[in-house]
Design a protein around this motif. Structure first.
Motif, PDB file in Angstrom:
ATOM      1  N   GLY A 134     -10.132  -2.771  -3.373  1.00  0.00           N
ATOM      2  CA  GLY A 134     -11.362  -3.456  -3.353  1.00  0.00           C
ATOM      3  C   GLY A 134     -11.446  -3.511  -4.803  1.00  0.00           C
ATOM      4  N   ARG A 135     -10.605  -2.821  -5.912  1.00  0.00           N
ATOM      5  CA  ARG A 135     -11.183  -2.712  -7.309  1.00  0.00           C
ATOM      6  C   ARG A 135     -11.021  -4.268  -8.035  1.00  0.00           C
ATOM      7  NH1 ARG A 135      -5.466   0.073  -8.538  1.00  0.00           N
ATOM      8  NH2 ARG A 135      -4.169  -1.950  -8.716  1.00  0.00           N
ATOM      9  N   ALA A 136     -11.913  -4.581  -9.201  1.00  0.00           N
ATOM     10  CA  ALA A 136     -11.819  -5.669  -9.844  1.00  0.00           C
ATOM     11  C   ALA A 136     -10.573  -5.714 -10.560  1.00  0.00           C
ATOM     12  CB  ALA A 136     -12.959  -5.682 -10.668  1.00  0.00           C
ATOM     13  N   THR A 169       6.153   2.134 -10.771  1.00  0.00           N
ATOM     14  CA  THR A 169       5.292   2.268 -11.708  1.00  0.00           C
ATOM     15  C   THR A 169       4.081   2.865 -11.016  1.00  0.00           C
ATOM     16  OG1 THR A 169       4.158   0.276 -10.493  1.00  0.00           O
ATOM     17  CG2 THR A 169       5.649  -0.308 -12.220  1.00  0.00           C
ATOM     18  N   GLY A 170       4.453   3.717  -9.961  1.00  0.00           N
ATOM     19  CA  GLY A 170       2.903   4.460  -9.301  1.00  0.00           C
ATOM     20  C   GLY A 170       2.941   5.613 -10.441  1.00  0.00           C
ATOM     21  N   LEU A 171       4.126   6.010 -10.753  1.00  0.00           N
ATOM     22  CA  LEU A 171       4.484   7.302 -11.771  1.00  0.00           C
ATOM     23  C   LEU A 171       3.492   7.254 -12.953  1.00  0.00           C
ATOM     24  CD1 LEU A 171       8.325   8.249 -11.278  1.00  0.00           C
ATOM     25  CD2 LEU A 171       6.134   9.417 -10.406  1.00  0.00           C
ATOM     26  N   LEU A 172       3.414   6.009 -13.336  1.00  0.00           N
ATOM     27  CA  LEU A 172       2.730   5.734 -14.624  1.00  0.00           C
ATOM     28  C   LEU A 172       1.247   6.119 -14.407  1.00  0.00           C
ATOM     29  CD1 LEU A 172       4.184   2.336 -15.567  1.00  0.00           C
ATOM     30  CD2 LEU A 172       4.857   4.319 -16.703  1.00  0.00           C
ATOM     31  N   TYR A 173       0.717   5.799 -13.291  1.00  0.00           N
ATOM     32  CA  TYR A 173      -0.593   6.025 -13.010  1.00  0.00           C
ATOM     33  C   TYR A 173      -0.748   7.568 -12.695  1.00  0.00           C
ATOM     34  CZ  TYR A 173      -1.053   0.919 -13.517  1.00  0.00           C
ATOM     35  OH  TYR A 173      -1.109  -0.025 -14.229  1.00  0.00           O
ATOM     36  N   ARG A 174       0.239   7.820 -12.022  1.00  0.00           N
ATOM     37  CA  ARG A 174       0.076   9.333 -11.614  1.00  0.00           C
ATOM     38  C   ARG A 174       0.265  10.372 -13.002  1.00  0.00           C
ATOM     39  NH1 ARG A 174       1.896  10.860  -5.966  1.00  0.00           N
ATOM     40  NH2 ARG A 174       1.716   9.018  -4.530  1.00  0.00           N
ATOM     41  N   ALA A 175       1.054   9.824 -13.825  1.00  0.00           N
ATOM     42  CA  ALA A 175       1.036  10.572 -14.913  1.00  0.00           C
ATOM     43  C   ALA A 175      -0.252  10.609 -15.759  1.00  0.00           C
ATOM     44  CB  ALA A 175       2.258   9.922 -15.977  1.00  0.00           C
ATOM     45  N   ALA A 177      -8.781   5.820   2.365  1.00  0.00           N
ATOM     46  CA  ALA A 177      -9.572   5.715   1.169  1.00  0.00           C
ATOM     47  C   ALA A 177      -8.786   5.079   0.153  1.00  0.00           C
ATOM     48  CB  ALA A 177      -9.906   7.259   0.854  1.00  0.00           C
ATOM     49  N   ARG A 178      -7.578   5.415  -0.285  1.00  0.00           N
ATOM     50  CA  ARG A 178      -6.836   4.819  -1.250  1.00  0.00           C
ATOM     51  C   ARG A 178      -6.496   3.427  -1.188  1.00  0.00           C
ATOM     52  NH1 ARG A 178      -1.704   6.446  -3.617  1.00  0.00           N
ATOM     53  NH2 ARG A 178      -0.999   7.488  -2.228  1.00  0.00           N
ATOM     54  N   ASP A 179      -6.249   2.912   0.057  1.00  0.00           N
ATOM     55  CA  ASP A 179      -6.160   1.325   0.417  1.00  0.00           C
ATOM     56  C   ASP A 179      -7.301   0.769  -0.095  1.00  0.00           C
ATOM     57  OD1 ASP A 179      -3.779   1.896   1.638  1.00  0.00           O
ATOM     58  OD2 ASP A 179      -4.629   1.425   3.683  1.00  0.00           O
ATOM     59  N   ASP A 206       8.389  -1.518  -8.484  1.00  0.00           N
ATOM     60  CA  ASP A 206       7.436  -1.013  -7.202  1.00  0.00           C
ATOM     61  C   ASP A 206       6.092  -0.815  -7.730  1.00  0.00           C
ATOM     62  OD1 ASP A 206       6.976   1.384  -6.782  1.00  0.00           O
ATOM     63  OD2 ASP A 206       8.859   1.737  -5.687  1.00  0.00           O
ATOM     64  N   GLY A 207       5.059  -1.283  -7.050  1.00  0.00           N
ATOM     65  CA  GLY A 207       3.652  -0.953  -7.440  1.00  0.00           C
ATOM     66  C   GLY A 207       2.570  -1.702  -6.499  1.00  0.00           C
ATOM     67  N   ARG A 208       1.503  -2.098  -7.252  1.00  0.00           N
ATOM     68  CA  ARG A 208       0.725  -2.733  -6.478  1.00  0.00           C
ATOM     69  C   ARG A 208       0.195  -4.262  -6.968  1.00  0.00           C
ATOM     70  NH1 ARG A 208       1.264   1.780  -4.983  1.00  0.00           N
ATOM     71  NH2 ARG A 208      -0.246   3.083  -3.832  1.00  0.00           N
ATOM     72  N   ASP A 209       0.642  -4.487  -8.347  1.00  0.00           N
ATOM     73  CA  ASP A 209       0.250  -5.724  -9.224  1.00  0.00           C
ATOM     74  C   ASP A 209       1.344  -6.164  -9.635  1.00  0.00           C
ATOM     75  OD1 ASP A 209       0.929  -3.800 -10.864  1.00  0.00           O
ATOM     76  OD2 ASP A 209      -0.972  -4.367 -12.276  1.00  0.00           O
ATOM     77  N   PRO A 264       0.970  -1.169  -0.026  1.00  0.00           N
ATOM     78  CA  PRO A 264      -0.055   0.062   0.045  1.00  0.00           C
ATOM     79  C   PRO A 264       0.787   1.192   0.155  1.00  0.00           C
ATOM     80  CG  PRO A 264      -0.046  -0.917   2.145  1.00  0.00           C
ATOM     81  CD  PRO A 264       0.703  -2.012   1.215  1.00  0.00           C
ATOM     82  N   ALA A 265       0.210   2.368  -0.132  1.00  0.00           N
ATOM     83  CA  ALA A 265       0.882   3.627  -0.305  1.00  0.00           C
ATOM     84  C   ALA A 265       1.589   3.959   0.992  1.00  0.00           C
ATOM     85  CB  ALA A 265      -0.195   4.729  -0.319  1.00  0.00           C
ATOM     86  N   ALA A 266       3.013   4.571   0.831  1.00  0.00           N
ATOM     87  CA  ALA A 266       3.757   4.884   1.987  1.00  0.00           C
ATOM     88  C   ALA A 266       4.375   3.762   2.896  1.00  0.00           C
ATOM     89  CB  ALA A 266       3.059   5.822   2.752  1.00  0.00           C
TER      90      ALA A 266
END
Ligand code: DC
Length: 204
Positions: A164-166, A33-39, A157-159, A106-109, A10-12
């Motif tokens: 929770g996303r599909a 990889t968070g930067l890709l989604y941030r961009a 909220a971000r967690d 690094d990322g979520r998936d 998770p974040a941080a």
């Protein structure tokens, strides 16, 4: 030869600190990889269509300090639920992971979807309160005025959205090693990560 380290969490939680330290220690290339989604999130805040922004993203779009704000983080988490956005970013991440000399992402998936065959998978966690406090201190050091309760609410909220996303939800891969950084110093967490990667390199 390629060698891939996948770091999720998770974040941080400390993913970036561990990823940068591993990249430095072992000479791997590093992709946040968070930067890709941030961009993509930043492109949407500027009025763009999320899928079109993701499909036309250029690596040079990632070198932008403006991507570090909470507003962009929130927008990133929102566009990250869109399957077509995620699909548009897969090839770039997989090619990065396979590069010669080794790579850490690094990322979520990363360990679950992007690089299920990664040589090392780490799942980095910390309590929401610890993560919010770290984010607060980081922002405070930059002179950004904010309050702890608001940051904790954002973290939660971000967690909830990321888990929770599909599409490619944040979840530890079955074969990931968990590092809980709640009661660790950055140095202690880095030492654990280096030990795990060094051991895997010896046996691979
Ligand atoms: O790691 P970060 O805080 O920079 O990520 C911002 C958002 O991007 C995060 O809330 C969810 C999304 N993200 C994702 O869905 N998959 C990734 N591999 C990396 C980030």
């Amino acid at each position: 030869m390629s060698f891939t380290v996948a770091i999720d969490g998770p974040a941080a939680a400390g993913k970036g600190t561990l990823a940068r330290a591993l990249a430095h220690y072992f000479g791997f290339a590093y992709l946040d990889t968070g930067l890709l989604y941030r961009a993509v999130g930043a492109g949407v805040l500027a009025g763009g269509d999320p899928v079109a922004v993701a499909q036309t993203l250029d690596p040079s779009d990632l070198e932008n300090e403006a991507l570090r704000t909470q507003a962009v983080a929130e927008a990133a988490s929102q566009v990250a639920v869109i399957a077509e956005v995620r699909a548009a970013l897969v090839v770039f991440q997989r090619e990065f992971a396979r590069r010669d000399g080794g790579a850490v992402l690094d990322g979520r998936d990363i360990g679950t979807v992007i690089c299920p065959q990664a040589d090392v998978k780490l799942f980095v966690t910390a309590s929401p309160e610890t993560r919010a406090e770290r984010r607060f201190l980081e922002l405070d050091a930059k002179g950004v005025v904010t309050d702890r309760a608001a940051i904790l609410a954002e973290v939660r909220a971000r967690d909830a959205r990321d888990q929770g996303r599909a599409e490619a939800p944040l979840v530890a891969a079955e074969d990931a090693t968990e590092i809980d950084t709640t009661d660790l110093t950055a140095e202690e967490a880095v030492m654990q990560a280096i030990t795990i990667v060094a051991e895997r390199r010896r046996t691979s």
